[in-house]
Design a protein around this motif. Structure first.
Motif, short mmCIF file in Angstrom:
data_model
loop_
_atom_site.label_atom_id
_atom_site.label_comp_id
_atom_site.label_asym_id
_atom_site.label_seq_id
_atom_site.Cartn_x
_atom_site.Cartn_y
_atom_site.Cartn_z
N GLN A 1 -9.14 -0.05 -6.57
CA GLN A 1 -8.18 0.75 -5.82
C GLN A 1 -8.49 2.23 -6.04
O GLN A 1 -8.64 2.69 -7.17
CB GLN A 1 -6.77 0.44 -6.33
CG GLN A 1 -5.65 0.94 -5.43
CD GLN A 1 -5.24 -0.10 -4.42
OE1 GLN A 1 -5.41 -1.28 -4.63
NE2 GLN A 1 -4.70 0.34 -3.30
N ASN B 1 -0.76 1.56 3.16
CA ASN B 1 0.29 1.32 2.17
C ASN B 1 -0.31 1.28 0.78
O ASN B 1 -1.21 0.48 0.51
CB ASN B 1 1.00 -0.01 2.47
CG ASN B 1 2.24 -0.21 1.63
OD1 ASN B 1 2.21 -0.06 0.42
ND2 ASN B 1 3.35 -0.56 2.27
N GLU B 2 0.19 2.13 -0.11
CA GLU B 2 -0.39 2.23 -1.45
C GLU B 2 -0.20 0.96 -2.27
O GLU B 2 -0.88 0.76 -3.28
CB GLU B 2 0.23 3.40 -2.22
CG GLU B 2 1.74 3.29 -2.44
CD GLU B 2 2.29 4.48 -3.21
OE1 GLU B 2 1.70 4.82 -4.26
OE2 GLU B 2 3.28 5.07 -2.75
N TYR B 3 0.70 0.07 -1.84
CA TYR B 3 0.95 -1.15 -2.60
C TYR B 3 0.13 -2.33 -2.12
O TYR B 3 0.24 -3.43 -2.65
CB TYR B 3 2.45 -1.50 -2.56
CG TYR B 3 3.31 -0.40 -3.11
CD1 TYR B 3 3.30 -0.10 -4.48
CD2 TYR B 3 4.11 0.38 -2.27
CE1 TYR B 3 4.08 0.94 -4.98
CE2 TYR B 3 4.89 1.42 -2.76
CZ TYR B 3 4.87 1.68 -4.12
OH TYR B 3 5.63 2.70 -4.63
N TYR C 1 -5.48 5.94 1.23
CA TYR C 1 -5.42 4.79 0.33
C TYR C 1 -6.62 3.90 0.62
O TYR C 1 -6.81 3.44 1.75
CB TYR C 1 -4.13 4.01 0.54
CG TYR C 1 -2.88 4.81 0.25
CD1 TYR C 1 -2.56 5.19 -1.05
CD2 TYR C 1 -2.03 5.22 1.28
CE1 TYR C 1 -1.42 5.94 -1.32
CE2 TYR C 1 -0.90 5.97 1.03
CZ TYR C 1 -0.59 6.32 -0.28
OH TYR C 1 0.52 7.08 -0.55
#
Length: 495
Positions: A198, A183-185, A205
């Motif tokens: 990040q 999940n990119e978040y 990711y």
């Protein structure tokens, strides 16, 4: 539009400033007035204005006390004070507090107009500075992310550039761990003991964590508690002391993530908990790794698709006969190593008649070579699946018995795999298939069940932690809360 408030105990001043100043001309909305310090603070908290006009003298809490509280809460607020002719000592104190300007009473429209013009100019300068700082910070972050990605892809040669981007604190970096997530978040909370960066590489990711301390309890604690709660799959590579080894941790993190998804267990999967095969290089291409993964997971349909993709790739490269033979044989021998993970003494693979490097020389067309290649790989897969069915139940049963008898020790996947005579990577997949959960979760559940019994007896948390195999109290406490819902001390006290 900017928001402003006025604080003054003189009714005429409040009414005059509301009625006689064209606030909208300056892009300002007058959102309220107050006649005493208490009401002034309440109005400020409710309206959160950008500009405050305040008299120094007011009943109850005076203007200086009000401004001091406002600037402690919101230092960026622009404050302007009204003062009488004999109040210069108050004015000096106001200036020390950080007010932007002061106006001597009686207040005129011209004075207010001049003050507002100064405010607008100051705000404009502040916005320009903030914009420049923001762009500079974005640029610095972007450069660091690019340098960190180069570190993962290139290793040693990327270190000088990375050091420049990371800054002077790079000399304090004691280790690096790479995380791959779904999940990119997903983010890690900032902490003084590490810095996460990040990074994204195509659809991957990644979080690259640079450690400033040898003790990493706070880092592990976050990984234990957060991903599973949010349904995120997270894979971690091993922690390495040398920056050049970030490349290894990156490959390991991707493998751990892939296995975590295959096992359909949201949360954290460590590379250490899926094992490795020292006979297989870590520097494989993505396609080679995909073929190996298909074989380990016993997915014959996926294997056929991956072989088709591999053939398209080498066909597009227009290799000569010798290079083509070498690439195909490499995959076949990788497949043989994967099959041996099930059982080292698979007779058919060790048979003297199984000589792919000899057979391939008798094939003189690409189409026949590709057909033969598919047949060889499917045959190896069939051998592996056959041995897998013969061994699965007995091996897992033996492993479970051993884990139950030795849960209190520093029990590793490798030790249990050696006991049943299997490669650790293959055993971890087999265990999940048979038991419905990963080896590490099975071990943890046994430890937590035993910990609950000991805590119910009133034993100290530190002692229980050691008795069930955890030598770090915080690690035990995090895990216990995750599995049971409360901290071990609270659980013990409830009995």
């Amino acid at each position: 539009m900017l928001k402003a408030v006025i604080f003054d105990d003189e009714y005429i001043v409040l009414q005059g400033l509301q009625m006689m100043i064209d606030w909208s001309k300056y892009g300002i909305e007058l959102v309220g007035t107050a006649a005493n310090g208490t009401d002034a603070l309440t109005l400020f908290e409710e309206s959160q204005p950008d500009i405050v006009f305040s008299d120094i003298r007011m009943p109850g809490m005076d203007g200086l006390q009000v401004i001091e509280k406002i600037l402690s809460i919101s230092p960026e607020t622009i404050c302007i004070v009204f003062s009488g002719f004999n109040e210069f000592e108050y004015v000096k104190k106001a200036l020390k507090l950080g007010v932007a300007d002061y106006l001597e009473k009686p207040i005129t429209i011209t004075m207010i107009d001049d003050a507002i013009q100064k405010i607008i100019e100051k705000i404009s300068i502040q916005k320009n500075i903030s914009s420049i700082q923001s762009k500079w910070e974005d640029s610095r972050v972007e450069l660091l992310e690019k340098a960190t990605l180069d570190l993962l892809l290139l290793g040693e040669e990327a270190i000088p550039k990375w050091c420049k981007s990371f800054g002077s604190v790079e000399e304090y970096v004691l280790g690096v761990t790479v995380l791959a997530h779904s999940n990119e978040y997903f983010v890690l909370q900032e902490h003084s003991s590490y810095k996460p960066v990040q990074v994204r590489n195509g659809t991957e990711y990644l979080l690259v964590v640079f450690h400033f301390q040898g003790e990493m309890e706070d880092f592990w604690g976050q990984l234990l508690s957060r991903p599973e709660q949010t349904g995120i799959f997270l894979g971690s590579g091993r922690t390495y002391k040398h920056l050049a080894d970030a490349k290894k941790s990156y490959k390991e993190a991707l493998q751990a993530l892939r296995y975590g998804k295959f096992m359909d267990e949201a949360g954290w999967t460590r590379f250490e908990d899926i094992g490795e095969n020292p006979q297989i290089s870590v520097n494989l291409s993505d396609q080679e790794e995909a073929i190996i993964f298909s074989m380990r997971t016993g997915d014959k349909a996926r294997l056929k698709n991956q072989l088709d993709t591999f053939i398209k790739q080498i066909e597009g490269s227009r290799f000569g006969p010798e290079v083509l033979e070498r690439e195909i044989l490499k995959i076949i021998y990788l497949g043989m190593e994967v099959a041996k993970e099930v059982r080292e003494d698979i007779v058919k693979i060790n048979d003297a008649d199984f000589l792919p490097h000899v057979e391939i020389r008798t094939i003189h067309s690409k189409e026949k070579m590709y057909k033969w290649f598919r047949e060889q790989m499917e045959t190896i897969m069939d051998w592996s699946l056959e041995a897998r069915q013969d061994l699965k139940h007995g091996a897992v049963e033996k492993a479970c018995k051993f884990i139950k008898e030795n849960y209190y020790r520093d029990l590793t996947l490798q030790e249990v795999s050696d006991l049943v005579g299997m490669n650790s990577t293959y055993f971890s997949l087999l265990f999940k298939e048979e038991m419905g959960q990963s080896y590490i979760k099975y071990l943890t559940q046994i430890r937590m069940d035993q910990a609950k019994k000991l805590l119910q007896e009133g034993q100290k948390v530190g002692e229980v932690s050691t008795k069930v195999g955890y030598h770090t109290y915080r690690h035990f406490s995090e895990l216990f809360k995750k599995y049971v819902g409360v901290k071990p001390g609270q659980y013990r006290d409830s009995f």
